[in-house]
Motif scaffolding. Structure first.
Motif, PDB file in Angstrom:
ATOM      1  N   THR A 159       0.879  -1.155   0.006  1.00 43.48           N
ATOM      2  CA  THR A 159       0.016  -0.057   0.011  1.00 43.48           C
ATOM      3  C   THR A 159       0.765   1.405  -0.055  1.00 43.48           C
ATOM      4  OG1 THR A 159      -1.918  -1.343   0.929  1.00 43.48           O
ATOM      5  CG2 THR A 159      -2.052   1.218   1.294  1.00 43.48           C
ATOM      6  N   ASN A 202       1.254   3.979  -3.235  1.00 42.67           N
ATOM      7  CA  ASN A 202       0.865   5.654  -3.200  1.00 42.67           C
ATOM      8  C   ASN A 202       2.191   6.415  -3.736  1.00 42.67           C
ATOM      9  OD1 ASN A 202      -1.702   6.226  -1.739  1.00 42.67           O
ATOM     10  ND2 ASN A 202      -1.071   4.382  -0.995  1.00 42.67           N
ATOM     11  N   TYR A 244      -5.434   2.010  -1.776  1.00 41.22           N
ATOM     12  CA  TYR A 244      -5.345   1.567  -0.196  1.00 41.22           C
ATOM     13  C   TYR A 244      -6.494   0.078  -0.177  1.00 41.22           C
ATOM     14  CZ  TYR A 244      -4.135   6.101   1.089  1.00 41.22           C
ATOM     15  OH  TYR A 244      -3.103   7.170   1.357  1.00 41.22           O
TER      16      TYR A 244
END
Length: 520
Positions: A362, A366, A442
């Motif tokens: 995750t 990002n 996410y």
């Protein structure tokens, strides 16, 4: 001798030709087909959709709309899980009538029929044949993933029951890897050959159909459910490679006396019985986490994840080969060490390591648009998730389902476990695209939560089962189930605690030697 056995990965004296043959050919026609069917459908997706569109035009004189094509493709993919659910629901009845070996033999008919439908659907200009074929191969997988672990668990000596059980996971991974290799554009993953990619399904089924009739039925099934001691003795002799199996027969007799229910229990009886409540909850939680831990999301959408990670389109099919190869290698390593480390540590470690990998994935997703080398870390996390899954969660849930229940409840337990497995599989395939659209980078935090919950539950509830008899495993749940040992169970506990060379006392005098330490 016992100390030397515990130091080795797999005691050579227990690995008879009959036992290894049963594991190899049993897995080839069951778990291997499941893994192959999971991976092979994605390779020719573009060609299958084109075939659907062409068939639609020939029938109705106009091209199929995007919504129609999406619906047909979604049905083709998801009906596999529906077939698996049907197979899991019917396996208890089949096993009761045909036995473990007979059910596996019959199951090959579903695979062969599915292969014919999938391979000939294009020639017949009937996309319905592909959909029905996917349903039938799902039925085959649903039956095989219940009957096979049950069969392997009952024919294996307890010292190597986990290692033999992991053959199931190893062949699943090998099936996935084979599907990836054959699906390459240079092989069968092209427009003129994709039907042969599906037709390959028939080969493992035919091989199992040729080999399995020469192998014995489960000796526990023969003795405890069929009351056929002569065939059970021959089966024990074949699987153990020795003539004197008196100790094994007596142990199964003692286990039979220890059970309150000497007939095969139904699913309803299993759900109502408080004495097996926490075993059932444990199997349900473990099997749900097996699907909800996120690996199916990785497999179903690996190409998309790699594409978003920045890899070139023409390299993606070859990069995915590393995922299948790593999965197979991790499953083999798990099978080598499971009897030394145990089921419980491997499961907890696997789910825990997956949670950590999803957390890092995750973070990397990002930042991958901002740092040029971040996509490589994202792919490393994908590999870590796959390796973590295959060290424990990938195969041990099927082993546990067979170990946590005694003979009379085992078939019903596999029905419940299979139902949870396939419902969870269907839920992930259905809901993941919506979760991905809503949460974006996410998304994998959802699977991290399931992994953490699974690891936490197993840490507090699951006892270790390695090198224990089925009765000993059941007795380890008596406290949490809040039930006491019955008189027959106490008798069984005394019988199994007798060591080789102990003297039986009759009227205060030794009357002979009892040797109750058996392979099972």
């Amino acid at each position: 001798s016992h100390s030397l056995e515990t130091l080795s990965f797999v005691p050579p004296q227990h690995l008879t030709t009959c036992l290894v043959t049963a594991a190899l050919f049993g897995c080839l026609g069951s778990s291997y087909l499941y893994g192959y069917s999971l991976s092979v459908v994605n390779a020719p997706a573009v060609y299958i959709k084109a075939f659907y569109n062409q068939t639609w035009m020939e029938r109705y004189g106009e091209p199929a709309g995007l919504e129609v094509l999406t619906l047909l493709w979604s049905i083709t993919v998801s009906i596999f899980a529906i077939g698996g659910l049907v197979g899991a629901l019917g396996v208890s009845l089949l096993i009761k009538i045909l036995g473990r070996q007979g059910t596996l033999l019959l199951n090959n008919s579903f695979a062969i029929l599915a292969a014919l439908l999938l391979a000939l659907g294009e020639r017949a200009q009937a996309f319905e044949m592909l959909i029905v074929g996917r349903f039938l191969i799902g039925v085959d997988s649903g039956i095989g993933l219940s009957a096979l672990p049950m069969y392997l668990g009952e024919i294996s000596p307890r010292h190597i029951r986990g290692s033999i059980g992991q053959f199931n996971s190893i062949f699943m991974c090998a099936g996935v890897f084979t599907g990836q290799v054959l699906g390459l554009p240079e092989l069968l993953g092209q427009e003129s050959r994709w039907n042969f990619l599906f037709g390959f399904v028939a080969l493992p089924a035919v091989l199992q159909l040729c080999a399995l009739p020469f192998l014995p039925e489960s000796p526990r099934f023969l003795l405890m459910e069929r009351r056929d001691e002569a065939r059970a003795e021959k089966a024990f002799q074949a699987f153990l490679g020795k003539k004197d199996v008196t100790k094994e027969l007596e142990e199964v007799h003692a286990e039979s006396r220890a059970q309150n229910n000497l007939r095969v229990a139904s699913v309803a009886e299993l759900l109502r019985n408080r004495a097996v409540r926490w075993q059932l909850i444990t199997v349900m939680v473990t099997m749900a986490c097996y699907q909800l831990c996120g690996l199916n999301a990785i497999w179903y959408y690996t190409n998309g994840i790699l594409r978003e990670a920045g890899f070139a389109e023409n390299l993606i099919p070859y990069i995915t080969l590393s995922t299948g190869g790593l999965e197979t290698l991790a499953a083999i390593c798990s099978g080598l060490v499971i009897e030394r480390i145990g089921r419980r540590p491997l499961l907890i470690f696997g789910f825990g390591a997956m949670a950590v990998s999803f957390s890092l994935l995750t973070i990397f997703l990002n930042f991958q648009d901002k740092v040029a080398w971040m996509p490589y870390l994202s792919f490393a996390c994908i590999l870590a998730v796959i390796a973590s899954f295959c060290t424990g969660p990938g195969g041990i849930p099927f082993i546990l389902t067979g170990e946590l229940f005694e003979q009379s409840y085992r078939a019903a337990a596999f029905t419940v476990a299979g139902t949870i497995n396939w419902l969870s599989n269907f839920a992930v395939g259905l809901l993941f695209p919506f979760i991905q659209e809503a949460l974006q980078t996410y998304t994998f935090l959802v699977f991290m939560v399931f992994c953490l919950l699974g690891a936490t539950y197993l840490y507090f509830v699951l006892p270790e089962t390695k090198n224990k008899t089925f009765v000993e495993i059941s007795q380890s749940f008596t406290k949490i189930n809040r039930v006491s040992h019955s008189a027959p169970e106490k008798e069984m506990e005394v019988v199994l605690s007798v060591k080789p060379g102990a003297k039986e006392m009759t009227n205060g005098n030794p009357s002979g030697v009892i040797e109750m330490e058996s392979s099972f």
